[in-house]
Design an enzyme around this catalytic site. Structure first.
Site, PDB file in Angstrom:
ATOM      1  N   HIS A 184      13.509 -79.700   8.597  1.00  6.58           N
ATOM      2  CA  HIS A 184      12.551 -78.962   9.217  1.00  6.58           C
ATOM      3  C   HIS A 184      12.653 -78.622   9.974  1.00  6.58           C
ATOM      4  O   HIS A 184      11.759 -78.724  10.635  1.00  6.58           O
ATOM      5  CB  HIS A 184      11.894 -80.860   9.541  1.00  6.58           C
ATOM      6  CG  HIS A 184      11.275 -81.805   8.973  1.00  6.58           C
ATOM      7  ND1 HIS A 184      10.786 -83.298   8.817  1.00  6.58           N
ATOM      8  CD2 HIS A 184      11.317 -81.561   7.353  1.00  6.58           C
ATOM      9  CE1 HIS A 184      10.844 -83.810   7.935  1.00  6.58           C
ATOM     10  NE2 HIS A 184      10.967 -83.087   6.554  1.00  6.58           N
ATOM     11  N   ASP A 210      11.742 -84.229  -4.445  1.00  7.42           N
ATOM     12  CA  ASP A 210      11.979 -83.514  -3.176  1.00  7.42           C
ATOM     13  C   ASP A 210      12.240 -83.164  -2.755  1.00  7.42           C
ATOM     14  O   ASP A 210      13.532 -83.972  -2.280  1.00  7.42           O
ATOM     15  CB  ASP A 210      10.650 -85.143  -2.202  1.00  7.42           C
ATOM     16  CG  ASP A 210      10.444 -84.478  -0.825  1.00  7.42           C
ATOM     17  OD1 ASP A 210      10.492 -83.181  -0.194  1.00  7.42           O
ATOM     18  OD2 ASP A 210      10.554 -85.487  -0.323  1.00  7.42           O
ATOM     19  N   GLU A 227       2.289 -84.763   2.859  1.00 11.79           N
ATOM     20  CA  GLU A 227       3.131 -85.790   2.438  1.00 11.79           C
ATOM     21  C   GLU A 227       3.790 -85.989   3.805  1.00 11.79           C
ATOM     22  O   GLU A 227       4.647 -86.851   4.518  1.00 11.79           O
ATOM     23  CB  GLU A 227       4.415 -85.537   1.778  1.00 11.79           C
ATOM     24  CG  GLU A 227       5.491 -86.477   1.685  1.00 11.79           C
ATOM     25  CD  GLU A 227       6.517 -85.834   2.015  1.00 11.79           C
ATOM     26  OE1 GLU A 227       8.021 -86.904   2.542  1.00 11.79           O
ATOM     27  OE2 GLU A 227       6.358 -85.153   3.171  1.00 11.79           O
ATOM     28  N   GLU A 228       4.272 -85.018   4.947  1.00 10.30           N
ATOM     29  CA  GLU A 228       5.377 -85.413   6.409  1.00 10.30           C
ATOM     30  C   GLU A 228       4.052 -86.027   7.236  1.00 10.30           C
ATOM     31  O   GLU A 228       4.748 -85.806   8.144  1.00 10.30           O
ATOM     32  CB  GLU A 228       4.958 -83.591   6.488  1.00 10.30           C
ATOM     33  CG  GLU A 228       6.213 -82.598   5.164  1.00 10.30           C
ATOM     34  CD  GLU A 228       7.174 -82.907   5.040  1.00 10.30           C
ATOM     35  OE1 GLU A 228       7.840 -83.462   5.826  1.00 10.30           O
ATOM     36  OE2 GLU A 228       8.016 -81.889   4.350  1.00 10.30           O
ATOM     37  N   ASP A 285      11.886 -78.050   1.655  1.00 10.19           N
ATOM     38  CA  ASP A 285      10.964 -78.958   1.129  1.00 10.19           C
ATOM     39  C   ASP A 285      10.115 -78.276   1.784  1.00 10.19           C
ATOM     40  O   ASP A 285       9.361 -78.380   2.836  1.00 10.19           O
ATOM     41  CB  ASP A 285      11.844 -80.265   2.708  1.00 10.19           C
ATOM     42  CG  ASP A 285      10.633 -81.325   3.018  1.00 10.19           C
ATOM     43  OD1 ASP A 285      10.167 -81.585   1.975  1.00 10.19           O
ATOM     44  OD2 ASP A 285      11.109 -81.719   4.204  1.00 10.19           O
ATOM     45  N   HIS A 340       5.752 -82.975  -3.266  1.00 10.70           N
ATOM     46  CA  HIS A 340       4.850 -82.581  -2.458  1.00 10.70           C
ATOM     47  C   HIS A 340       4.636 -80.892  -2.159  1.00 10.70           C
ATOM     48  O   HIS A 340       5.529 -80.013  -2.153  1.00 10.70           O
ATOM     49  CB  HIS A 340       5.362 -83.169  -0.667  1.00 10.70           C
ATOM     50  CG  HIS A 340       6.505 -82.993  -0.030  1.00 10.70           C
ATOM     51  ND1 HIS A 340       5.943 -81.761   0.594  1.00 10.70           N
ATOM     52  CD2 HIS A 340       7.147 -83.364  -0.067  1.00 10.70           C
ATOM     53  CE1 HIS A 340       7.205 -81.600   1.699  1.00 10.70           C
ATOM     54  NE2 HIS A 340       8.318 -82.266   0.934  1.00 10.70           N
TER      55      HIS A 340
HETATM   56  N1  TRP Z   1      10.780 -86.933   2.716  1.00 12.51           N
HETATM   57  C1  TRP Z   1      10.864 -86.266   3.150  1.00 12.51           C
HETATM   58  C2  TRP Z   1      10.432 -85.004   3.819  1.00 12.51           C
HETATM   59  O1  TRP Z   1       9.621 -84.366   3.055  1.00 12.51           O
HETATM   60  C3  TRP Z   1      12.498 -85.915   2.671  1.00 12.51           C
HETATM   61  C4  TRP Z   1      13.527 -86.881   2.437  1.00 12.51           C
HETATM   62  C5  TRP Z   1      14.152 -87.540   3.243  1.00 12.51           C
HETATM   63  C6  TRP Z   1      14.088 -87.289   0.665  1.00 12.51           C
HETATM   64  N2  TRP Z   1      15.044 -88.497   2.223  1.00 12.51           N
HETATM   65  C7  TRP Z   1      14.487 -88.823   1.202  1.00 12.51           C
HETATM   66  C8  TRP Z   1      13.287 -87.385  -0.081  1.00 12.51           C
HETATM   67  C9  TRP Z   1      15.273 -89.371  -0.084  1.00 12.51           C
HETATM   68  C10 TRP Z   1      13.351 -87.931  -1.026  1.00 12.51           C
HETATM   69  C11 TRP Z   1      14.356 -89.169  -0.769  1.00 12.51           C
HETATM   70  O2  TRP Z   1      10.916 -85.120   5.125  1.00 12.51           O
HETATM   71 ZN    ZN Z   2       9.753 -83.053   1.369  1.00 12.88          ZN
END
Ligand code: TRP
Ligand code: ZN
Ligand code: CA
Length: 439
Positions: A287, A200, A171-172, A137, A125
């Protein structure tokens, strides 16, 4: 003995066991891509990946400090990645969707070639949260797959499988872009995706080395890579549905991926094997506004980038050397009339699903006293002609050679012909054998 009827056609189907979804297994070696015949993945430059992160940081900085869905910094990020891929020869497309009252974008990039019925896809993403620039991220995954895609282009890589890369929007906000892509994809197109790799957060400042636990072949490919470096991995458990692999997994696409940790705390056991700080989050800036270029562990980013390239090469390469593929051969002699009409030798291909590969091996064995007389073509079942040799090689005799033909637009099954015409008088010869190897 002037016959053009094949007296022996053999089909050797030493078909490698195809693991889930048709991804080929990689064997027990820690560095499977370096096995005989396979092209090894290049080392991905950490400097190049970090330059992409610096550029994404600049985009955030000049657009209110973030690259979030619906904000100028997101579209600028998309334009930045797309321009690099276009310049490298990718076929790119922007997919738009609407969510939370704003237009979102997925960027899809296809590398021309490979078997269109067997797609290996990698995605990350590209959006950040609104509170920061989103460099770990997920600038990290976005930059790493961008540099891997550029390395494919620089290497002129011709994989057996078709390669596709994706940068997801929103994605968020709940995997919106990747869900939209999967839901919009016709079922037949979905079933062509033999693997989806998700990246990610792969440069966390207090990193762990986590491998997704879904498709065994993909998982093993990553684990073997780390084992080769002497690094222990753990299964990713921080939340299975938390990134863009989830929509693919939900419709039955085999998935895998890497993750260096988010807001969970590193245990002392993990700090023992990976270094870093126990009792602290893998990414304390998760974040947050401090998820900047300073929020990256270079070693983790470097290793994970190399692991991505390794997986993309290994999982798209198919089988490597002839005995592991399907071989069809006609060893009947066909005499080639001196300065006369074209003659052919035929092999009937059966039992191969879908199209022929981009690297069809065409074995030609022609005994002749002057190869410069000869025009040699491969004729596909539908009559398409691929030139192999056109009066080349001058006064040398014989053409005993394996040609690699991109036959990915041809249906594999059917009668393939080797067509040979002698265009000058005096020297003569015959087709000794004609062989097709499907990798
Ligand atoms: N996708 C989450 C985000 O963008 C980050 C994340 C948390 C994640 N746990 C995960 C990504 C496990 C992959 C696998 O905020
Ligand atoms: Zn992420
Ligand atoms: Ca001749």
């Amino acid at each position: 003995m002037n016959t053009s009827v094949p007296r022996r056609v053999t089909a050797v189907a030493a078909l490698a066991a195809l693991a889930l979804g048709g991804l080929t297994g990689t064997g027990a070696s820690a560095r499977p891509a370096e096995a005989a015949g396979a092209a090894a993945a290049p080392d991905i430059s950490l400097t190049a990946v970090k330059q992409h992160l610096t550029d994404l940081q600049s985009i955030a900085t000049s657009n209110g400090g973030n690259r979030a869905h619906g904000r100028a910094g997101y579209k600028a990020s998309i334009d930045f990645v797309k321009a690099k891929l276009d310049a490298a020869g990718y076929t790119t497309s922007l997919q738009t969707f609407t969510t939370s009252g704003a237009t979102g974008y997925n960027l899809i990039a296809d590398w021309p070639g490979g078997d269109p019925n067997q797609v290996l896809m990698s995605g990350s993403h590209l959006d950040s949260v609104t509170s920061g620039p989103g460099i770990n991220d997920n600038g990290s995954g976005s930059a790493a797959i961008l540099e891997t895609a550029l390395a494919v282009s620089r290497a002129g890589y011709q994989p057996s499988k078709h390669l596709r890369f994706a940068w997801w929007g929103a994605e968020e906000l709940g995997l919106v872009g990747s869900k939209y892509y999967v839901n919009s994809l016709p079922t037949t197109e979905r079933s062509k995706i033999k693997g989806y790799l998700n990246f990610d957060m792969i440069g966390s400042p207090n990193p762990g080395y986590f491998v997704y636990d879904d498709d065994p072949t993909i998982e093993k490919t990553f684990k073997d890579y780390y084992a080769g470096l002497g690094i222990q991995t753990e299964i990713e458990t921080e939340g299975d549905g938390r990134s863009d692999h989830a929509p693919f997994k939900n419709v039955g696409v085999p998935v895998g991926g890497l993750f260096s940790g988010a807001d969970y705390t590193k245990t002392s056991a993990q700090a023992q094997k990976w270094g870093g700080t126990a009792g602290q989050a893998f990414d304390r800036c998760y974040h947050s506004s401090c998820d900047t270029t300073a929020n990256i562990n270079d070693t983790a980013l470097d290793r994970n980038s190399d692991a991505i390239a390794h997986a993309v090469w290994t999982l798209s390469a198919g089988s490597t050397t002839p005995p592991t593929g399907k071989v069809f051969e006609n060893t009947a002699d066909v005499s080639v009339p001196d300065n006369g009409a074209a003659v052919t030798s035929t092999v009937n291909v059966t039992g191969v699903t879908g199209n022929a590969p981009s690297n069809l091996a065409v074995g030609v064995d022609i005994v002749h006293t002057y190869r410069g007389d000869l025009v040699v073509d491969l004729v596909a079942p539908d009559g398409s002609v691929y030139s192999l040799s056109n009066r080349s090689g001058g006064s040398a005799d014989n053409i005993v050679q394996t040609f690699t033909v991109n036959a990915s637009s041809e249906v594999a099954n059917g009668a393939w012909k080797l067509r040979v015409q002698d265009k000058a008088s005096a020297d003569t010869g015959y087709i000794n054998a004609f062989k097709l190897t499907f990798p």
